[in-house]
Design a protein around this motif. Structure first.
Motif, PDB file in Angstrom:
ATOM      1  N   TYR A 168      64.832  12.575   1.614  1.00  0.00           N
ATOM      2  CA  TYR A 168      63.746  11.904   1.089  1.00  0.00           C
ATOM      3  C   TYR A 168      64.048  10.752   0.450  1.00  0.00           C
ATOM      4  O   TYR A 168      63.082   9.780   0.535  1.00  0.00           O
ATOM      5  N   ALA A 169      65.058  10.576  -0.343  1.00  0.00           N
ATOM      6  CA  ALA A 169      65.209   9.335  -1.191  1.00  0.00           C
ATOM      7  C   ALA A 169      65.620   8.234  -0.187  1.00  0.00           C
ATOM      8  O   ALA A 169      64.914   7.203  -0.392  1.00  0.00           O
ATOM      9  N   LYS A 170      66.549   8.652   0.980  1.00  0.00           N
ATOM     10  CA  LYS A 170      66.673   7.534   1.958  1.00  0.00           C
ATOM     11  C   LYS A 170      65.419   7.215   2.893  1.00  0.00           C
ATOM     12  O   LYS A 170      65.298   5.962   3.154  1.00  0.00           O
ATOM     13  N   VAL A 171      64.970   8.075   3.266  1.00  0.00           N
ATOM     14  CA  VAL A 171      63.739   7.777   4.193  1.00  0.00           C
ATOM     15  C   VAL A 171      62.481   7.281   3.616  1.00  0.00           C
ATOM     16  O   VAL A 171      62.135   6.318   4.087  1.00  0.00           O
ATOM     17  N   PHE A 172      61.941   7.742   2.345  1.00  0.00           N
ATOM     18  CA  PHE A 172      60.754   7.473   1.901  1.00  0.00           C
ATOM     19  C   PHE A 172      61.109   6.380   0.618  1.00  0.00           C
ATOM     20  O   PHE A 172      60.206   5.984   0.095  1.00  0.00           O
ATOM     21  N   GLY A 173      62.375   6.386  -0.073  1.00  0.00           N
ATOM     22  CA  GLY A 173      62.377   5.842  -1.170  1.00  0.00           C
ATOM     23  C   GLY A 173      61.867   6.478  -2.385  1.00  0.00           C
ATOM     24  O   GLY A 173      62.019   5.808  -3.534  1.00  0.00           O
ATOM     25  N   TRP A 174      62.014   7.810  -2.205  1.00  0.00           N
ATOM     26  CA  TRP A 174      61.485   8.630  -3.582  1.00  0.00           C
ATOM     27  C   TRP A 174      62.992   8.923  -4.510  1.00  0.00           C
ATOM     28  O   TRP A 174      63.895   8.773  -4.193  1.00  0.00           O
ATOM     29  N   VAL A 175      62.609   9.100  -5.942  1.00  0.00           N
ATOM     30  CA  VAL A 175      63.493   9.379  -6.792  1.00  0.00           C
ATOM     31  C   VAL A 175      63.784  10.881  -6.912  1.00  0.00           C
ATOM     32  O   VAL A 175      62.824  11.584  -7.086  1.00  0.00           O
ATOM     33  N   ASP A 176      64.827  11.277  -6.936  1.00  0.00           N
ATOM     34  CA  ASP A 176      65.457  12.737  -7.132  1.00  0.00           C
ATOM     35  C   ASP A 176      65.547  13.017  -8.527  1.00  0.00           C
ATOM     36  O   ASP A 176      66.247  12.469  -9.274  1.00  0.00           O
ATOM     37  N   ASP A 177      64.594  13.832  -9.103  1.00  0.00           N
ATOM     38  CA  ASP A 177      64.723  14.392 -10.409  1.00  0.00           C
ATOM     39  C   ASP A 177      65.062  15.883 -10.358  1.00  0.00           C
ATOM     40  O   ASP A 177      64.236  16.753 -10.111  1.00  0.00           O
ATOM     41  N   ALA A 178      66.474  16.250 -10.259  1.00  0.00           N
ATOM     42  CA  ALA A 178      67.068  17.523  -9.823  1.00  0.00           C
ATOM     43  C   ALA A 178      66.827  18.293 -11.070  1.00  0.00           C
ATOM     44  O   ALA A 178      67.549  18.275 -12.247  1.00  0.00           O
ATOM     45  N   ARG A 179      65.462  18.925 -11.398  1.00  0.00           N
ATOM     46  CA  ARG A 179      65.309  19.826 -12.602  1.00  0.00           C
ATOM     47  C   ARG A 179      66.118  21.268 -12.629  1.00  0.00           C
ATOM     48  O   ARG A 179      66.386  21.600 -13.618  1.00  0.00           O
TER      49      ARG A 179
END
Length: 152
Positions: free
Chosen positions: A13-24
């Motif tokens: 999702y980070a690479k496709v949409f540019g979203w930030v991963d917040d690994a909770r």
């Protein structure tokens, strides 16, 4: 979004949409933050945060009051299922997102469709875990289907 590997889904999702991963809860639940706030009629950001989406372990989806999580404990099945609609933002393109998704193991479901009722151009993809996303671009005033596009 259920996955058998939430960390890999978060990277997708980070690479496709540019979203930030917040690994909770790394490896179990990764909150994906599209970032920023919703823009108001004046084009400026309001104080309303954009939607957050979670990539979660299909074998034990969190949050849930029972420690084992809810049934069923599998990936998305073929056929009708919920879709996440993603507004294609400035500096992004449907083609770029689809190409990146395919390179990372995703699948293009359909391209080049105009939906006059909602004045927008759209296409769809599935991630490697079977979750579906419709990519949406606003048509603007007087928009029509482009040559080669399907429409409804």
């Amino acid at each position: 979004m259920p996955s058998d590997d939430p960390a890999a889904a978060a990277k997708f999702y980070a690479k496709v949409f540019g979203w930030v991963d917040d690994a909770r809860m790394p490896g179990l639940f990764h909150r994906m933050n599209p970032g920023g706030c919703i823009k108001g009629p004046d084009g400026l950001e309001t104080k309303v945060a954009n939607l957050h989406i979670g990539a979660s372990k299909a074998a034990n989806r969190r949050p849930h009051p029972e420690r084992a999580g809810p049934e069923p404990r599998g990936l998305a099945a073929p056929g009708q299922k919920p879709r996440a609609w993603i507004l294609v933002g400035d500096g992004q393109s449907e083609a770029m997102m689809l190409d990146t998704a395919v390179k990372l193991g995703g699948k293009v479901l359909w391209r080049n469709h105009f939906w006059k009722e909602f004045n927008g151009y759209c296409c769809a993809l599935a991630d490697p875990w079977g979750n579906e996303f419709v990519l949406w671009s606003r048509g603007g005033p007087g928009a029509e289907a482009l040559p080669g596009y399907t429409q409804e």
